[in-house]
Scaffold this active site. Structure first.
Site, PDB file in Angstrom:
ATOM      1  N   ARG A 282      -7.556   6.903  -8.194  1.00 62.27           N
ATOM      2  CA  ARG A 282      -6.971   8.247  -7.863  1.00 62.27           C
ATOM      3  C   ARG A 282      -7.236   9.637  -8.315  1.00 62.27           C
ATOM      4  O   ARG A 282      -6.788   9.010  -9.925  1.00 62.27           O
ATOM      5  CB  ARG A 282      -5.695   7.781  -7.551  1.00 62.27           C
ATOM      6  CG  ARG A 282      -5.129   6.896  -5.825  1.00 62.27           C
ATOM      7  CD  ARG A 282      -4.367   7.378  -5.317  1.00 62.27           C
ATOM      8  NE  ARG A 282      -3.886   6.300  -4.636  1.00 62.27           N
ATOM      9  CZ  ARG A 282      -3.060   5.160  -3.874  1.00 62.27           C
ATOM     10  NH1 ARG A 282      -1.739   6.038  -4.311  1.00 62.27           N
ATOM     11  NH2 ARG A 282      -3.126   4.812  -2.950  1.00 62.27           N
TER      12      ARG A 282
ATOM     13  N   SER B 271      -3.665   9.037  -0.592  1.00 65.29           N
ATOM     14  CA  SER B 271      -2.427   8.203   0.206  1.00 65.29           C
ATOM     15  C   SER B 271      -1.186   9.395   0.367  1.00 65.29           C
ATOM     16  O   SER B 271      -1.772  10.390   0.962  1.00 65.29           O
ATOM     17  CB  SER B 271      -1.513   7.023  -0.648  1.00 65.29           C
ATOM     18  OG  SER B 271      -1.050   6.605  -0.057  1.00 65.29           O
ATOM     19  N   HIS B 272       0.189   8.528  -0.591  1.00 64.97           N
ATOM     20  CA  HIS B 272       1.039   9.573  -0.292  1.00 64.97           C
ATOM     21  C   HIS B 272       1.240  10.382  -1.899  1.00 64.97           C
ATOM     22  O   HIS B 272       2.092  11.439  -1.611  1.00 64.97           O
ATOM     23  CB  HIS B 272       2.096   8.921  -0.427  1.00 64.97           C
ATOM     24  CG  HIS B 272       2.723   8.094  -1.841  1.00 64.97           C
ATOM     25  ND1 HIS B 272       1.393   6.943  -1.807  1.00 64.97           N
ATOM     26  CD2 HIS B 272       2.646   8.319  -3.485  1.00 64.97           C
ATOM     27  CE1 HIS B 272       1.254   6.664  -3.367  1.00 64.97           C
ATOM     28  NE2 HIS B 272       2.275   7.677  -4.281  1.00 64.97           N
TER      29      HIS B 272
ATOM     30  N   ASP C 173      -2.076   8.812   4.492  1.00 62.91           N
ATOM     31  CA  ASP C 173      -3.083   8.118   5.082  1.00 62.91           C
ATOM     32  C   ASP C 173      -3.038   6.883   6.191  1.00 62.91           C
ATOM     33  O   ASP C 173      -3.373   6.716   6.532  1.00 62.91           O
ATOM     34  CB  ASP C 173      -3.991   7.236   4.047  1.00 62.91           C
ATOM     35  CG  ASP C 173      -2.965   6.309   3.614  1.00 62.91           C
ATOM     36  OD1 ASP C 173      -1.922   6.692   3.016  1.00 62.91           O
ATOM     37  OD2 ASP C 173      -3.948   5.163   2.643  1.00 62.91           O
TER      38      ASP C 173
ATOM     39  N   SER D 271       8.118  -0.122  -1.077  1.00 62.39           N
ATOM     40  CA  SER D 271       7.650   1.335  -1.063  1.00 62.39           C
ATOM     41  C   SER D 271       7.081   1.926   0.575  1.00 62.39           C
ATOM     42  O   SER D 271       6.231   2.966   0.512  1.00 62.39           O
ATOM     43  CB  SER D 271       6.276   1.439  -2.121  1.00 62.39           C
ATOM     44  OG  SER D 271       5.613   0.642  -1.061  1.00 62.39           O
TER      45      SER D 271
ATOM     46  N   ASP E 161       2.841   8.681   6.019  1.00 64.26           N
ATOM     47  CA  ASP E 161       2.195   9.273   5.092  1.00 64.26           C
ATOM     48  C   ASP E 161       0.819  10.090   5.248  1.00 64.26           C
ATOM     49  O   ASP E 161       0.959   9.920   6.231  1.00 64.26           O
ATOM     50  CB  ASP E 161       2.319   8.523   3.466  1.00 64.26           C
ATOM     51  CG  ASP E 161       1.416   7.050   3.669  1.00 64.26           C
ATOM     52  OD1 ASP E 161       0.743   6.700   5.220  1.00 64.26           O
ATOM     53  OD2 ASP E 161       1.172   6.802   2.275  1.00 64.26           O
TER      54      ASP E 161
ATOM     55  N   GLU F 280       6.358  -4.190   1.485  1.00 62.54           N
ATOM     56  CA  GLU F 280       6.395  -3.655   0.488  1.00 62.54           C
ATOM     57  C   GLU F 280       8.314  -2.763   0.330  1.00 62.54           C
ATOM     58  O   GLU F 280       8.124  -1.828   1.171  1.00 62.54           O
ATOM     59  CB  GLU F 280       5.482  -2.793  -0.056  1.00 62.54           C
ATOM     60  CG  GLU F 280       4.557  -3.713  -0.124  1.00 62.54           C
ATOM     61  CD  GLU F 280       3.518  -3.167  -0.951  1.00 62.54           C
ATOM     62  OE1 GLU F 280       3.224  -3.591  -2.646  1.00 62.54           O
ATOM     63  OE2 GLU F 280       2.627  -2.483  -0.898  1.00 62.54           O
TER      64      GLU F 280
ATOM     65  N   ASP G  96      -0.439   4.795   6.072  1.00 63.23           N
ATOM     66  CA  ASP G  96      -0.300   3.414   6.172  1.00 63.23           C
ATOM     67  C   ASP G  96       1.638   3.699   6.175  1.00 63.23           C
ATOM     68  O   ASP G  96       1.813   1.840   5.787  1.00 63.23           O
ATOM     69  CB  ASP G  96      -1.338   2.786   5.252  1.00 63.23           C
ATOM     70  CG  ASP G  96      -0.946   2.961   4.072  1.00 63.23           C
ATOM     71  OD1 ASP G  96       0.038   3.975   3.452  1.00 63.23           O
ATOM     72  OD2 ASP G  96      -1.710   2.646   3.334  1.00 63.23           O
ATOM     73  N   ARG G  97       2.009   4.024   5.560  1.00 64.44           N
ATOM     74  CA  ARG G  97       3.562   3.821   4.914  1.00 64.44           C
ATOM     75  C   ARG G  97       4.486   4.497   6.506  1.00 64.44           C
ATOM     76  O   ARG G  97       3.992   5.280   7.494  1.00 64.44           O
ATOM     77  CB  ARG G  97       3.952   4.430   4.035  1.00 64.44           C
ATOM     78  CG  ARG G  97       3.562   4.680   2.649  1.00 64.44           C
ATOM     79  CD  ARG G  97       4.044   5.222   1.564  1.00 64.44           C
ATOM     80  NE  ARG G  97       3.261   4.927   0.165  1.00 64.44           N
ATOM     81  CZ  ARG G  97       3.835   4.806  -0.577  1.00 64.44           C
ATOM     82  NH1 ARG G  97       4.911   5.236  -1.299  1.00 64.44           N
ATOM     83  NH2 ARG G  97       2.905   4.588  -1.898  1.00 64.44           N
TER      84      ARG G  97
ATOM     85  N   THR H 233       2.111  -5.677  -6.705  1.00 64.48           N
ATOM     86  CA  THR H 233       2.615  -5.111  -5.723  1.00 64.48           C
ATOM     87  C   THR H 233       1.046  -4.894  -4.845  1.00 64.48           C
ATOM     88  O   THR H 233       0.804  -4.544  -6.014  1.00 64.48           O
ATOM     89  CB  THR H 233       3.322  -4.009  -6.473  1.00 64.48           C
ATOM     90  OG1 THR H 233       4.820  -4.560  -6.348  1.00 64.48           O
ATOM     91  CG2 THR H 233       3.229  -2.433  -5.916  1.00 64.48           C
TER      92      THR H 233
HETATM   93  C1  VG1 Z   1       2.472   2.550  -4.700  1.00 63.92           C
HETATM   94  C2  VG1 Z   1       3.560   1.760  -4.163  1.00 63.92           C
HETATM   95  C3  VG1 Z   1       2.696   0.186  -3.500  1.00 63.92           C
HETATM   96  C4  VG1 Z   1       1.888   0.248  -3.105  1.00 63.92           C
HETATM   97  C5  VG1 Z   1       0.976   1.543  -3.577  1.00 63.92           C
HETATM   98  C6  VG1 Z   1      -0.593   2.157  -2.692  1.00 63.92           C
HETATM   99  O1  VG1 Z   1       2.085   2.104  -5.658  1.00 63.92           O
HETATM  100  O2  VG1 Z   1       4.961   1.156  -5.026  1.00 63.92           O
HETATM  101  O3  VG1 Z   1       3.970  -0.978  -3.424  1.00 63.92           O
HETATM  102  O4  VG1 Z   1       1.171  -0.319  -2.318  1.00 63.92           O
HETATM  103  O5  VG1 Z   1       1.194   2.392  -3.899  1.00 63.92           O
HETATM  104  O6  VG1 Z   1       0.895   2.677  -1.360  1.00 63.92           O
HETATM  105  P1  VG1 Z   1       2.988   1.835  -7.000  1.00 63.92           P
HETATM  106  O7  VG1 Z   1       1.426   1.032  -8.027  1.00 63.92           O
HETATM  107  O8  VG1 Z   1       2.292   3.500  -7.652  1.00 63.92           O
HETATM  108  O9  VG1 Z   1       3.983   1.257  -7.599  1.00 63.92           O
HETATM  109  V1  VG1 Z   1      -0.176   4.126  -1.086  1.00 63.92           V
HETATM  110  O10 VG1 Z   1       0.282   4.280   0.957  1.00 63.92           O
HETATM  111  O11 VG1 Z   1      -0.872   5.063  -1.946  1.00 63.92           O
HETATM  112  O12 VG1 Z   1      -1.935   3.445  -0.528  1.00 63.92           O
HETATM  113 CO    CO Z   2      -0.546   5.019   2.314  1.00 67.05          CO
END
Ligand code: VG1
Ligand code: CO
Length: 638
Positions: free
Chosen positions: A103, A196-197, A363, A450, A361, A448, A365-366, A429
């Protein structure tokens, strides 16, 4: 964002498309392009010269894959008429994937060869039998730059000998849907174009993830290899084919390379119908005394919400908000939490608000689940789904193989596993750690903190799945309720759960975009503290049981990952945890996780921030967070 750059839901699911589908029988029979041999004889000028008619789309964003030095490319093969060029390139620093893919800011990805280098490095990392003449899936969340990126990815895939790409219409397909399609179509893997988010648009973020043949995010062994190859790359293999028209469903052949543009919803919807009892959910959604709202946050689930919740399950069309996917998510931050989904939160907390609210979110998945005036913390959500799944969800009717959560997620799920006598796992994570357990038949439901929840129906977390799981639980509990009888609410289900299992108070503080130096120093300081700590040490009124930097050994393949989060675990089971985010694109995001178990039901109604205040104070003082980061307050509190 100009309206021309909007990706509208009606384009994705327009009637013309369904007509097109019907007129072709199965909707995938048309072969539109001219025989590709006509392209193989084109001039040998650099394929990405601005004059080239072949890269219109890419050049519209001043992006192209160019020869980095000599600006010359060499034709290296012409299998069945496709000319494949070898474009010289040079390594680019910093292409290391984080928690979930690579990213960066859009502008970084637009640099010469940036995306192309990473894609080629990926092919250089895979065993040839995993992609040569194979099938790959391509999807994305519809964000800015996906259209250009799709063309680059398809051409490099063709250049490396991939046989066929299945791509969502307009390049759109949610992360869980890509995972589902990889599995259903027995593909070798797939790409997901999403950050993603993270926010989208020209000034914001872009990202790319690669998932393997069981639909799971590529393991670290692969992503480490890709990173290594980005540092030594010298050539990009790219097919000299025209831009593929992604606006129409159907099959296009370029010599022996095939692109099939598919409806991004149908395979996924079929899977959801297999997992859940749609009649049961429908019986709830059509009740006049039950009101439902789903906020797609102008992100990818906008394309899924109407076909699933409205057309299949009987929700009213106005129950979908922000349902049009936009390239910049309507200037929003497509992260379903109490801060960034505040419009939904406001509606759900208003007097006479709806009974059930959910969001997803960028994409898809959340998920965030809300009842009227009630927020379900994701750590509780996965525990409650696990505890109620067998009766309410047909997919789990024969039971569950095991449960798992990421390390910082609260221990609510542990209590369910214990009571149900199920195998239980704690992983680092990131969803990639669940896949091996699922493939080995050890894991059914996981989550998770998150806002990620899912099961072994695919190998990604799944936002719409979580919403359907919750709707199933509520529908199951109310299936015999007559009109006018009081329904069992989301809050009732959660409070009952706490009464049975106890409540794990949980909160996460995010300090986004801190200076990297201060954040790194804080983690180093905490690691040092951990190494000096011993059981019994006093932290405020808490006594230390142990402190460590989380290390995980995969029980299936024995692989080991270290430095996954510094944790202090106290004798009463309370925990404070610190990690740096691996998904940001600027500076460092510090995450601080706080958890405390409360068995006493008379205290379960307390506000989490009030209940956790003493522990939060300990966490802030132990870490010297304010001194290291200069931050008085977090950006987001969950
Ligand atoms: C975050 C979350 C983690 C999740 C990841 C991808 O990672 O804490 O639990 O799996 O995002 O989610 P980090 O390293 O920023 O804490 V997504 O929906 O952004 O693919
Ligand atoms: Co996502």
């Amino acid at each position: 964002m100009a309206s021309s750059s909007c990706l509208r839901a009606e384009n994705v699911f327009s009637h013309t498309i369904s007509k097109f589908k019907h007129s072709n029988g199965n909707g995938n029979g048309s072969i539109r392009s001219p025989p590709i041999s006509s392209f193989s004889l084109l001039s040998s000028s650099p394929i990405f010269s601005p004059k080239s008619p072949l890269l219109k789309t890419s050049l519209s964003h001043s992006l192209s894959i160019k020869a980095s030095s000599s600006s010359s490319s060499t034709a290296i093969a012409e299998p069945e008429g496709i000319k494949i060029n070898s474009v010289p390139t040079k390594p680019i620093e910093g292409q290391k994937t984080g928690t979930s893919g690579l990213r960066k800011k859009v502008k970084v990805f637009m640099q010469e060869n940036y995306l192309a280098n990473w894609i080629q490095a990926l092919f250089n990392s895979l065993p040839p039998e995993d992609y040569k003449n194979g099938l790959l899936v391509l999807g994305g969340d519809g964000r800015y730059f996906n259209k250009e990126a799709s063309q680059i990815i398809m051409k490099i895939a063709a250049g490396n000998g991939v046989g066929k790409i299945l791509v969502g219409k307009e390049g759109v397909m949610s992360t869980p849907a890509v995972s589902a399609v990889i599995r259903k179509r027995k593909a070798n893997g797939g790409f997901i174009m999403s950050a993603s988010h993270n926010p989208g648009g020209r000034e914001y973020d872009w990202g790319i993830k690669f998932n393997y043949n069981s639909g799971q995010p590529a393991p670290e062994s692969i992503t480490d290899k890709i990173y290594g190859n980005t540092l030594s790359i010298s050539e990009i293999k790219i097919a000299d084919i025209p831009d593929v028209d992604l606006s129409r469903l159907g099959v296009t052949k370029y010599g022996n390379f095939i692109v099939e543009v598919v409806d991004p919803v149908s395979d996924y919807l079929e899977l959801m119908e297999h997992v859940f009892d749609f009649e049961l959910i429908r019986s709830l959604l059509v009740r006049p005394d039950f009101r439902f709202i789903f906020d797609a946050m102008h992100a990818v689930t906008g394309a899924y919400a109407k076909p699933i919740f409205v057309d299949k399950l009987g929700a009213t069309p106005d129950s979908i908000s922000n349902g049009v996917p936009l390239e910049d998510f309507g200037h929003g931050h497509p992260d379903p939490n109490l801060t960034y989904a505040k419009d939904l939160v406001k509606i759900m907390y208003s007097e006479n608000g709806p009974d059930f609210g959910a969001a997803s979110d960028g994409d898809g998945d959340r998920n965030m689940i809300l009842g009227r005036g009630f927020f379900v913390t994701p750590s509780d959500s996965v525990a409650i789904i696990a505890a109620n799944s067998q009766g309410a969800i047909p997919y789990f009717k024969t039971g569950r193989k095991g449960l798992a959560r990421s390390m910082p997620t609260s221990g609510a799920l542990d209590r369910v596993a214990e009571k149900l006598n199920l195998p239980f796992f704690e992983v680092p994570t990131g969803w990639k750690f669940f896949g091996n357990l699922m493939d080995a038949g050890k894991l059914s439901i996981c989550g998770e903190e998150s806002f990620g929840t899912g099961s072994d129906h695919i190998r990604e977390k799944d936002g719409i799945w979580a919403v359907l799981a919750w709707l199933s639980i509520i529908a199951h509990r109310n299936k015999d309720k007559k009109p006018g009888e009081k329904l069992v609410s989301v809050a009732d289900v959660v409070k009952e759960h706490w009464a049975t299992f106890g409540r794990n108070f949980f909160s996460r503080y995010d300090y986004e975009e801190c200076e990297s130096e201060g954040a790194n120093k804080m983690i180093e300081y905490l690691r040092d503290l951990v190494s000096k700590s011993k059981p019994g040490d006093k932290y405020g009124s808490y006594a230390l049981q142990y402190a460590d930097d989380f290390k995980y050994t995969d029980p299936v393949d024995g692989s080991v990952v270290t430095k996954q989060g510094v944790r202090f675990v106290f004798t009463d089971g309370s925990r404070i945890i610190f990690r740096l985010s691996g998904t940001g694109s600027a500076g460092a995001t510090v995450r601080m996780y706080i958890e405390q178990f409360e068995p006493d039901a008379s205290k379960h109604e307390m506000d989490a921030q009030t209940a956790l205040k003493p522990l939060i104070d300990v966490a802030l003082s132990v870490s010297k967070l304010k001194d290291f980061t200069g931050r008085e307050k977090p950006t987001v509190i969950t």
